[in-house]
Design a protein around this motif. Sequence first.
Motif, PDB file in Angstrom:
ATOM      1  N   ASP A  29     -13.030   6.773   9.191  1.00  0.00           N
ATOM      2  CA  ASP A  29     -11.869   5.954   9.572  1.00  0.00           C
ATOM      3  C   ASP A  29     -11.998   4.547   9.001  1.00  0.00           C
ATOM      4  N   ASP A  30     -13.207   4.019   9.107  1.00  0.00           N
ATOM      5  CA  ASP A  30     -13.461   2.668   8.601  1.00  0.00           C
ATOM      6  C   ASP A  30     -13.280   2.590   7.093  1.00  0.00           C
ATOM      7  N   LEU A  31     -13.883   3.553   6.417  1.00  0.00           N
ATOM      8  CA  LEU A  31     -13.968   3.468   4.956  1.00  0.00           C
ATOM      9  C   LEU A  31     -12.638   3.737   4.265  1.00  0.00           C
ATOM     10  N   PHE A  32     -11.805   4.560   4.910  1.00  0.00           N
ATOM     11  CA  PHE A  32     -10.511   4.851   4.296  1.00  0.00           C
ATOM     12  C   PHE A  32      -9.387   4.122   5.034  1.00  0.00           C
ATOM     13  N   SER A  33      -9.618   2.839   5.218  1.00  0.00           N
ATOM     14  CA  SER A  33      -8.592   1.993   5.825  1.00  0.00           C
ATOM     15  C   SER A  33      -8.096   1.030   4.741  1.00  0.00           C
ATOM     16  N   GLU A  34      -7.073   0.266   5.087  1.00  0.00           N
ATOM     17  CA  GLU A  34      -6.459  -0.615   4.092  1.00  0.00           C
ATOM     18  C   GLU A  34      -7.448  -1.586   3.454  1.00  0.00           C
ATOM     19  N   ASP A  35      -8.485  -1.938   4.220  1.00  0.00           N
ATOM     20  CA  ASP A  35      -9.485  -2.879   3.709  1.00  0.00           C
ATOM     21  C   ASP A  35     -10.147  -2.390   2.427  1.00  0.00           C
ATOM     22  N   PHE A  36     -10.160  -1.072   2.246  1.00  0.00           N
ATOM     23  CA  PHE A  36     -10.876  -0.514   1.101  1.00  0.00           C
ATOM     24  C   PHE A  36      -9.942   0.017   0.021  1.00  0.00           C
ATOM     25  N   LEU A  37      -8.678  -0.283   0.214  1.00  0.00           N
ATOM     26  CA  LEU A  37      -7.678   0.208  -0.724  1.00  0.00           C
ATOM     27  C   LEU A  37      -7.485  -0.810  -1.854  1.00  0.00           C
ATOM     28  N   LEU A  38      -7.458  -0.315  -3.082  1.00  0.00           N
ATOM     29  CA  LEU A  38      -7.157  -1.200  -4.219  1.00  0.00           C
ATOM     30  C   LEU A  38      -5.760  -0.859  -4.707  1.00  0.00           C
ATOM     31  N   PRO A  39      -4.763  -1.651  -4.313  1.00  0.00           N
ATOM     32  CA  PRO A  39      -3.405  -1.314  -4.744  1.00  0.00           C
ATOM     33  C   PRO A  39      -3.212  -1.611  -6.221  1.00  0.00           C
ATOM     34  N   ARG A  40      -2.617  -0.657  -6.943  1.00  0.00           N
ATOM     35  CA  ARG A  40      -2.267  -0.840  -8.351  1.00  0.00           C
ATOM     36  C   ARG A  40      -0.770  -1.144  -8.432  1.00  0.00           C
ATOM     37  N   PRO A  41      -0.234  -1.412  -9.633  1.00  0.00           N
ATOM     38  CA  PRO A  41       1.135  -1.949  -9.706  1.00  0.00           C
ATOM     39  C   PRO A  41       2.209  -1.224  -8.877  1.00  0.00           C
ATOM     40  N   LEU A  42       2.231   0.115  -8.902  1.00  0.00           N
ATOM     41  CA  LEU A  42       3.310   0.803  -8.171  1.00  0.00           C
ATOM     42  C   LEU A  42       3.210   0.569  -6.672  1.00  0.00           C
ATOM     43  N   LEU A  43       2.005   0.635  -6.140  1.00  0.00           N
ATOM     44  CA  LEU A  43       1.852   0.396  -4.695  1.00  0.00           C
ATOM     45  C   LEU A  43       2.141  -1.065  -4.357  1.00  0.00           C
ATOM     46  N   LYS A  44       1.731  -1.959  -5.260  1.00  0.00           N
ATOM     47  CA  LYS A  44       2.029  -3.383  -5.032  1.00  0.00           C
ATOM     48  C   LYS A  44       3.538  -3.589  -4.943  1.00  0.00           C
ATOM     49  N   ALA A  45       4.276  -2.902  -5.824  1.00  0.00           N
ATOM     50  CA  ALA A  45       5.738  -3.058  -5.819  1.00  0.00           C
ATOM     51  C   ALA A  45       6.326  -2.485  -4.530  1.00  0.00           C
ATOM     52  N   ILE A  46       5.775  -1.378  -4.066  1.00  0.00           N
ATOM     53  CA  ILE A  46       6.303  -0.727  -2.858  1.00  0.00           C
ATOM     54  C   ILE A  46       5.984  -1.540  -1.605  1.00  0.00           C
ATOM     55  N   THR A  47       4.783  -2.094  -1.558  1.00  0.00           N
ATOM     56  CA  THR A  47       4.370  -2.778  -0.321  1.00  0.00           C
ATOM     57  C   THR A  47       4.724  -4.266  -0.304  1.00  0.00           C
ATOM     58  N   SER A  48       5.309  -4.724  -1.389  1.00  0.00           N
ATOM     59  CA  SER A  48       5.622  -6.148  -1.444  1.00  0.00           C
ATOM     60  C   SER A  48       6.634  -6.531  -0.351  1.00  0.00           C
ATOM     61  N   ASP A  49       6.446  -7.717   0.221  1.00  0.00           N
ATOM     62  CA  ASP A  49       7.327  -8.157   1.309  1.00  0.00           C
ATOM     63  C   ASP A  49       8.762  -8.336   0.837  1.00  0.00           C
ATOM     64  N   GLY A  50       8.905  -9.011  -0.300  1.00  0.00           N
ATOM     65  CA  GLY A  50      10.253  -9.268  -0.819  1.00  0.00           C
ATOM     66  C   GLY A  50      10.546  -8.363  -2.000  1.00  0.00           C
ATOM     67  N   ARG A  51      11.731  -8.534  -2.564  1.00  0.00           N
ATOM     68  CA  ARG A  51      12.097  -7.733  -3.723  1.00  0.00           C
ATOM     69  C   ARG A  51      11.303  -8.188  -4.942  1.00  0.00           C
ATOM     70  N   VAL A  52      10.952  -7.262  -5.785  1.00  0.00           N
ATOM     71  CA  VAL A  52      10.233  -7.620  -7.013  1.00  0.00           C
ATOM     72  C   VAL A  52      10.912  -6.960  -8.209  1.00  0.00           C
ATOM     73  N   VAL A  53      10.589  -7.475  -9.396  1.00  0.00           N
ATOM     74  CA  VAL A  53      10.979  -6.799 -10.626  1.00  0.00           C
ATOM     75  C   VAL A  53       9.779  -5.960 -11.045  1.00  0.00           C
ATOM     76  N   LEU A  54       9.990  -4.664 -11.191  1.00  0.00           N
ATOM     77  CA  LEU A  54       8.900  -3.784 -11.614  1.00  0.00           C
ATOM     78  C   LEU A  54       9.161  -3.350 -13.055  1.00  0.00           C
ATOM     79  N   LEU A  55       8.255  -3.749 -13.939  1.00  0.00           N
ATOM     80  CA  LEU A  55       8.367  -3.356 -15.347  1.00  0.00           C
ATOM     81  C   LEU A  55       7.408  -2.200 -15.609  1.00  0.00           C
ATOM     82  N   VAL A  56       7.953  -1.054 -15.978  1.00  0.00           N
ATOM     83  CA  VAL A  56       7.111   0.077 -16.377  1.00  0.00           C
ATOM     84  C   VAL A  56       7.221   0.135 -17.897  1.00  0.00           C
ATOM     85  N   ASP A  57       6.226  -0.474 -18.545  1.00  0.00           N
ATOM     86  CA  ASP A  57       6.358  -0.739 -19.978  1.00  0.00           C
ATOM     87  C   ASP A  57       5.804   0.406 -20.834  1.00  0.00           C
ATOM     88  N   GLU A  58       6.576   0.774 -21.835  1.00  0.00           N
ATOM     89  CA  GLU A  58       6.193   1.795 -22.820  1.00  0.00           C
ATOM     90  C   GLU A  58       5.863   3.121 -22.169  1.00  0.00           C
TER      91      GLU A  58
END
Length: 297
Positions: free
Chosen positions: A110-139
Amino acid sequence: MEDSRPGSDPIVEIKEGMKAADYLCDDNIATALFLAGELNKPILAEGPAGVGKTDLSKAYSRYSGLPLIRLQCYEGLDEAKALYEWNYKKQLLCIQADRSRDLTWEQLDDDLFSEDFLLPRPLLKAITSDGRVVLLVDEVDKADVEFEAFLLEVLSDFQVSIPELGTVVARQMPFVVLTSNRTRDLSEALRRRCLYLFIDFPDPERELEIVRLRVPGVAEELARRVVAVVRYIRQMDLKKVPSISETLDWARSIMVLGRDVIDEDMIAGTLSLLIKEQKDLEKVQANIKSLARQALS
Ligand SMILES: Nc1ncnc2c1ncn2[C@@H]1O[C@H](COP(=O)(O)OP(=O)(O)O)[C@@H](O)[C@H]1O
Ligand SMILES: [Mg+2]
Protein backbone atom coordinates in the motif's frame (compact mmCIF):
# COMPACT_ATOMS: atom_id res chain seq x y z
CA MET A 1 -25.18 34.38 -35.37
CA GLU A 2 -24.37 37.77 -36.88
CA ASP A 3 -22.27 40.12 -34.87
CA SER A 4 -21.11 43.30 -36.49
CA ARG A 5 -19.11 44.78 -33.64
CA PRO A 6 -15.55 45.31 -34.80
CA GLY A 7 -13.08 42.98 -33.19
CA SER A 8 -15.70 40.49 -32.10
CA ASP A 9 -15.02 37.94 -34.83
CA PRO A 10 -13.40 35.03 -32.97
CA ILE A 11 -11.24 34.08 -35.94
CA VAL A 12 -9.87 37.62 -36.26
CA GLU A 13 -9.32 37.68 -32.53
CA ILE A 14 -7.32 34.45 -32.61
CA LYS A 15 -5.26 35.67 -35.57
CA GLU A 16 -4.39 38.88 -33.74
CA GLY A 17 -3.67 37.12 -30.47
CA MET A 18 -1.49 34.51 -32.12
CA LYS A 19 0.39 37.20 -34.01
CA ALA A 20 1.11 38.91 -30.71
CA ALA A 21 2.43 35.48 -29.60
CA ASP A 22 4.74 35.50 -32.67
CA TYR A 23 2.75 33.12 -34.85
CA LEU A 24 1.01 34.04 -38.05
CA CYS A 25 -2.22 32.10 -38.64
CA ASP A 26 -4.11 31.90 -41.89
CA ASP A 27 -7.90 31.49 -41.74
CA ASN A 28 -7.66 27.68 -41.76
CA ILE A 29 -5.31 27.52 -38.80
CA ALA A 30 -7.24 30.12 -36.81
CA THR A 31 -10.53 28.33 -37.49
CA ALA A 32 -9.07 25.01 -36.39
CA LEU A 33 -7.82 26.58 -33.15
CA PHE A 34 -11.21 28.15 -32.50
CA LEU A 35 -13.18 24.97 -33.19
CA ALA A 36 -10.78 22.79 -31.21
CA GLY A 37 -11.36 25.04 -28.21
CA GLU A 38 -15.13 25.16 -28.66
CA LEU A 39 -15.69 21.48 -29.45
CA ASN A 40 -12.98 20.08 -27.19
CA LYS A 41 -11.51 18.14 -30.06
CA PRO A 42 -7.81 17.52 -30.63
CA ILE A 43 -6.17 19.07 -33.69
CA LEU A 44 -4.14 16.80 -35.92
CA ALA A 45 -1.66 19.03 -37.76
CA GLU A 46 0.03 17.31 -40.67
CA GLY A 47 2.46 18.64 -43.21
CA PRO A 48 6.09 18.82 -44.29
CA ALA A 49 8.86 19.48 -41.77
CA GLY A 50 9.44 23.06 -40.74
CA VAL A 51 6.08 24.62 -41.62
CA GLY A 52 5.10 25.54 -38.05
CA LYS A 53 3.29 22.48 -36.71
CA THR A 54 5.15 22.26 -33.41
CA ASP A 55 5.30 25.99 -32.94
CA LEU A 56 1.53 26.24 -33.35
CA SER A 57 0.82 24.76 -29.93
CA LYS A 58 3.68 26.62 -28.29
CA ALA A 59 2.28 29.89 -29.64
CA TYR A 60 -1.25 28.88 -28.63
CA SER A 61 0.03 28.31 -25.11
CA ARG A 62 1.56 31.79 -25.05
CA TYR A 63 -1.61 33.30 -26.52
CA SER A 64 -4.05 31.54 -24.19
CA GLY A 65 -1.82 31.65 -21.12
CA LEU A 66 -2.38 27.89 -20.62
CA PRO A 67 0.73 25.92 -19.67
CA LEU A 68 2.22 23.70 -22.36
CA ILE A 69 2.86 20.00 -21.74
CA ARG A 70 4.79 18.24 -24.49
CA LEU A 71 4.94 14.57 -25.30
CA GLN A 72 7.67 14.00 -27.89
CA CYS A 73 6.99 10.76 -29.77
CA TYR A 74 9.67 8.37 -31.00
CA GLU A 75 9.99 4.76 -32.01
CA GLY A 76 9.62 2.55 -28.95
CA LEU A 77 7.79 5.14 -26.87
CA ASP A 78 5.57 3.22 -24.47
CA GLU A 79 2.92 3.82 -21.84
CA ALA A 80 5.48 4.00 -19.05
CA LYS A 81 7.28 6.91 -20.68
CA ALA A 82 4.09 8.64 -21.80
CA LEU A 83 1.77 8.10 -18.83
CA TYR A 84 3.47 7.11 -15.60
CA GLU A 85 6.14 4.95 -14.03
CA TRP A 86 6.73 3.78 -10.52
CA ASN A 87 9.79 5.26 -8.92
CA TYR A 88 11.66 2.00 -8.32
CA LYS A 89 14.69 3.63 -6.77
CA LYS A 90 12.58 5.43 -4.21
CA GLN A 91 10.61 2.24 -3.53
CA LEU A 92 13.82 0.29 -2.90
CA LEU A 93 15.16 2.93 -0.58
CA CYS A 94 11.89 2.89 1.28
CA ILE A 95 11.96 -0.90 1.66
CA GLN A 96 15.47 -0.69 3.09
CA ALA A 97 14.55 2.10 5.48
CA ASP A 98 11.41 0.27 6.56
CA ARG A 99 13.08 -3.03 7.44
CA SER A 100 13.03 -2.19 11.12
CA ARG A 101 9.31 -1.32 11.08
CA ASP A 102 8.33 -4.94 10.51
CA LEU A 103 5.45 -4.18 8.15
CA THR A 104 3.29 -6.86 6.59
CA TRP A 105 3.59 -7.36 2.87
CA GLU A 106 0.14 -5.73 2.32
CA GLN A 107 1.08 -2.66 4.35
CA LEU A 108 4.31 -2.27 2.44
CA ASP A 109 2.53 -2.74 -0.87
CA ASP A 110 0.00 0.00 0.00
CA ASP A 111 2.82 2.35 0.92
CA LEU A 112 4.97 1.66 -2.09
CA PHE A 113 2.25 1.95 -4.70
CA SER A 114 0.85 5.24 -3.51
CA GLU A 115 1.01 8.62 -5.20
CA ASP A 116 4.27 9.39 -3.41
CA PHE A 117 6.03 6.85 -5.60
CA LEU A 118 4.36 7.70 -8.85
CA LEU A 119 6.36 9.44 -11.58
CA PRO A 120 3.81 11.19 -13.78
CA ARG A 121 4.79 11.50 -17.44
CA PRO A 122 3.29 14.06 -19.87
CA LEU A 123 -0.11 12.40 -20.44
CA LEU A 124 -0.80 11.90 -16.75
CA LYS A 125 0.47 15.40 -16.01
CA ALA A 126 -2.04 16.76 -18.53
CA ILE A 127 -4.87 14.69 -17.03
CA THR A 128 -4.14 15.53 -13.40
CA SER A 129 -3.39 19.18 -13.94
CA ASP A 130 -5.58 21.53 -11.89
CA GLY A 131 -6.28 23.93 -14.73
CA ARG A 132 -6.58 23.54 -18.46
CA VAL A 133 -3.35 22.88 -20.33
CA VAL A 134 -2.18 22.71 -23.92
CA LEU A 135 -1.01 19.17 -24.62
CA LEU A 136 1.34 18.82 -27.59
CA VAL A 137 1.77 15.27 -28.84
CA ASP A 138 4.61 15.93 -31.23
CA GLU A 139 5.51 13.78 -34.24
CA VAL A 140 2.98 11.07 -33.47
CA ASP A 141 3.88 9.34 -36.76
CA LYS A 142 7.22 8.36 -35.17
CA ALA A 143 5.51 6.32 -32.45
CA ASP A 144 4.52 2.69 -33.05
CA VAL A 145 1.03 1.68 -34.12
CA GLU A 146 0.37 0.09 -30.70
CA PHE A 147 1.18 3.35 -29.00
CA GLU A 148 -1.18 5.16 -31.34
CA ALA A 149 -4.01 2.85 -30.27
CA PHE A 150 -3.24 3.55 -26.63
CA LEU A 151 -3.14 7.27 -27.30
CA LEU A 152 -6.51 7.09 -28.97
CA GLU A 153 -7.93 5.53 -25.82
CA VAL A 154 -6.53 8.32 -23.67
CA LEU A 155 -7.79 11.00 -26.05
CA SER A 156 -11.25 9.43 -26.07
CA ASP A 157 -12.13 9.99 -22.47
CA PHE A 158 -9.17 11.58 -20.75
CA GLN A 159 -9.22 9.14 -17.94
CA VAL A 160 -6.72 6.48 -17.06
CA SER A 161 -6.87 3.57 -14.76
CA ILE A 162 -3.87 2.99 -12.54
CA PRO A 163 -4.45 -0.51 -11.13
CA GLU A 164 -2.89 0.30 -7.75
CA LEU A 165 -4.63 3.67 -7.34
CA GLY A 166 -7.87 3.60 -9.29
CA THR A 167 -9.22 5.71 -12.11
CA VAL A 168 -7.98 9.25 -12.64
CA VAL A 169 -10.29 11.52 -14.61
CA ALA A 170 -9.23 14.85 -16.10
CA ARG A 171 -10.77 17.81 -14.31
CA GLN A 172 -10.51 19.90 -17.43
CA MET A 173 -10.11 18.68 -20.99
CA PRO A 174 -6.67 19.65 -22.26
CA PHE A 175 -6.38 21.56 -25.52
CA VAL A 176 -4.64 18.91 -27.60
CA VAL A 177 -2.50 19.31 -30.71
CA LEU A 178 -1.00 16.26 -32.40
CA THR A 179 1.55 16.77 -35.14
CA SER A 180 2.71 14.44 -37.88
CA ASN A 181 5.33 14.74 -40.61
CA ARG A 182 3.55 11.92 -42.45
CA THR A 183 6.40 9.43 -42.33
CA ARG A 184 3.61 6.86 -42.10
CA ASP A 185 -0.17 6.89 -42.31
CA LEU A 186 -2.03 7.34 -39.06
CA SER A 187 -5.05 5.20 -38.26
CA GLU A 188 -8.51 6.13 -39.47
CA ALA A 189 -9.71 6.00 -35.88
CA LEU A 190 -7.23 8.63 -34.77
CA ARG A 191 -8.07 10.86 -37.72
CA ARG A 192 -11.77 10.55 -36.97
CA ARG A 193 -11.25 11.74 -33.44
CA CYS A 194 -9.39 14.88 -34.50
CA LEU A 195 -9.93 18.10 -36.38
CA TYR A 196 -7.65 17.71 -39.36
CA LEU A 197 -5.36 20.58 -40.26
CA PHE A 198 -2.99 20.35 -43.19
CA ILE A 199 -0.21 22.93 -42.96
CA ASP A 200 1.66 23.38 -46.19
CA PHE A 201 4.38 25.79 -47.28
CA PRO A 202 2.84 29.26 -47.17
CA ASP A 203 2.16 31.37 -50.23
CA PRO A 204 4.75 34.12 -50.91
CA GLU A 205 2.82 36.91 -49.20
CA ARG A 206 2.32 34.91 -46.02
CA GLU A 207 5.91 33.72 -45.96
CA LEU A 208 7.01 37.32 -46.34
CA GLU A 209 4.78 38.29 -43.44
CA ILE A 210 6.27 35.49 -41.33
CA VAL A 211 9.76 36.79 -42.12
CA ARG A 212 8.74 40.33 -41.13
CA LEU A 213 7.24 39.01 -37.89
CA ARG A 214 10.09 36.68 -36.91
CA VAL A 215 13.08 38.68 -38.13
CA PRO A 216 12.48 42.10 -36.64
CA GLY A 217 14.26 44.91 -38.42
CA VAL A 218 14.71 43.02 -41.67
CA ALA A 219 14.76 45.31 -44.70
CA GLU A 220 11.69 44.89 -46.88
CA GLU A 221 13.71 44.39 -50.02
CA LEU A 222 15.94 41.77 -48.42
CA ALA A 223 12.95 39.87 -47.04
CA ARG A 224 11.36 39.77 -50.49
CA ARG A 225 14.52 38.48 -52.10
CA VAL A 226 15.07 35.82 -49.48
CA VAL A 227 11.53 34.54 -49.95
CA ALA A 228 11.89 34.58 -53.76
CA VAL A 229 15.12 32.55 -53.68
CA VAL A 230 13.78 30.02 -51.20
CA ARG A 231 10.64 29.55 -53.28
CA TYR A 232 12.72 29.04 -56.38
CA ILE A 233 14.77 26.36 -54.61
CA ARG A 234 11.57 24.70 -53.37
CA GLN A 235 10.40 23.93 -56.86
CA MET A 236 13.69 22.14 -57.66
CA ASP A 237 13.71 18.39 -57.43
CA LEU A 238 15.42 18.00 -54.04
CA LYS A 239 15.41 15.39 -51.32
CA LYS A 240 14.71 18.00 -48.68
CA VAL A 241 13.44 21.40 -49.72
CA PRO A 242 14.04 24.37 -47.42
CA SER A 243 11.17 25.09 -45.02
CA ILE A 244 10.12 28.20 -43.13
CA SER A 245 12.82 27.48 -40.53
CA GLU A 246 15.44 27.74 -43.26
CA THR A 247 13.90 30.91 -44.70
CA LEU A 248 14.09 32.52 -41.26
CA ASP A 249 17.62 31.27 -40.56
CA TRP A 250 18.83 32.52 -43.90
CA ALA A 251 17.24 35.96 -43.51
CA ARG A 252 18.73 36.31 -40.00
CA SER A 253 22.18 35.25 -41.21
CA ILE A 254 22.22 37.72 -44.08
CA MET A 255 21.23 40.43 -41.64
CA VAL A 256 23.95 39.43 -39.20
CA LEU A 257 26.47 39.46 -42.04
CA GLY A 258 25.37 43.03 -42.69
CA ARG A 259 24.74 42.38 -46.37
CA ASP A 260 21.92 43.77 -48.40
CA VAL A 261 22.72 42.25 -51.78
CA ILE A 262 22.06 38.60 -52.48
CA ASP A 263 24.58 37.81 -55.19
CA GLU A 264 26.21 34.55 -56.28
CA ASP A 265 28.99 34.78 -53.68
CA MET A 266 26.56 35.48 -50.90
CA ILE A 267 24.36 32.54 -51.85
CA ALA A 268 27.32 30.19 -52.26
CA GLY A 269 28.73 31.20 -48.88
CA THR A 270 25.49 30.66 -46.97
CA LEU A 271 23.92 27.79 -48.88
CA SER A 272 24.47 25.34 -46.04
CA LEU A 273 21.83 27.23 -44.08
CA LEU A 274 19.25 26.40 -46.70
CA ILE A 275 20.28 22.99 -47.95
CA LYS A 276 21.04 20.11 -45.60
CA GLU A 277 21.75 17.23 -48.02
CA GLN A 278 24.97 16.76 -49.98
CA LYS A 279 23.22 15.70 -53.21
CA ASP A 280 20.81 18.64 -52.95
CA LEU A 281 23.73 20.96 -52.35
CA GLU A 282 25.37 19.88 -55.61
CA LYS A 283 22.15 20.41 -57.55
CA VAL A 284 21.58 23.87 -56.12
CA GLN A 285 25.23 24.88 -56.59
CA ALA A 286 24.91 24.00 -60.25
CA ASN A 287 22.02 26.49 -60.46
CA ILE A 288 23.52 29.30 -58.48
CA LYS A 289 23.43 31.76 -61.39
CA SER A 290 19.65 31.37 -61.78
CA LEU A 291 19.25 31.74 -58.03
CA ALA A 292 21.14 35.01 -58.02
CA ARG A 293 19.01 36.22 -60.93
CA GLN A 294 15.93 35.25 -58.96
CA ALA A 295 17.11 37.41 -56.08
CA LEU A 296 17.43 40.41 -58.37
CA SER A 297 14.21 40.05 -60.31
N1 LIG B 1 2.95 30.73 -39.23
C1 LIG B 1 4.11 30.98 -38.61
N2 LIG B 1 4.29 32.11 -37.89
C2 LIG B 1 5.46 32.33 -37.28
N3 LIG B 1 6.51 31.49 -37.29
C3 LIG B 1 6.39 30.36 -37.99
C4 LIG B 1 5.17 30.03 -38.67
N4 LIG B 1 5.33 28.84 -39.28
C5 LIG B 1 6.56 28.43 -38.98
N5 LIG B 1 7.21 29.32 -38.21
C6 LIG B 1 8.57 29.20 -37.70
O1 LIG B 1 9.24 28.23 -38.48
C7 LIG B 1 10.05 27.40 -37.67
C8 LIG B 1 9.69 25.96 -37.86
O2 LIG B 1 8.48 25.67 -37.23
P1 LIG B 1 8.20 24.29 -36.49
O3 LIG B 1 6.96 24.48 -35.71
O4 LIG B 1 9.39 23.80 -35.76
O5 LIG B 1 7.93 23.34 -37.75
P2 LIG B 1 7.43 21.84 -37.79
O6 LIG B 1 7.03 21.43 -36.42
O7 LIG B 1 6.29 21.87 -38.76
O8 LIG B 1 8.58 21.05 -38.32
C9 LIG B 1 9.89 27.88 -36.25
O9 LIG B 1 10.92 28.78 -35.96
C10 LIG B 1 8.57 28.61 -36.30
O10 LIG B 1 8.51 29.56 -35.31
MG1 LIG C 1 7.98 19.87 -35.34
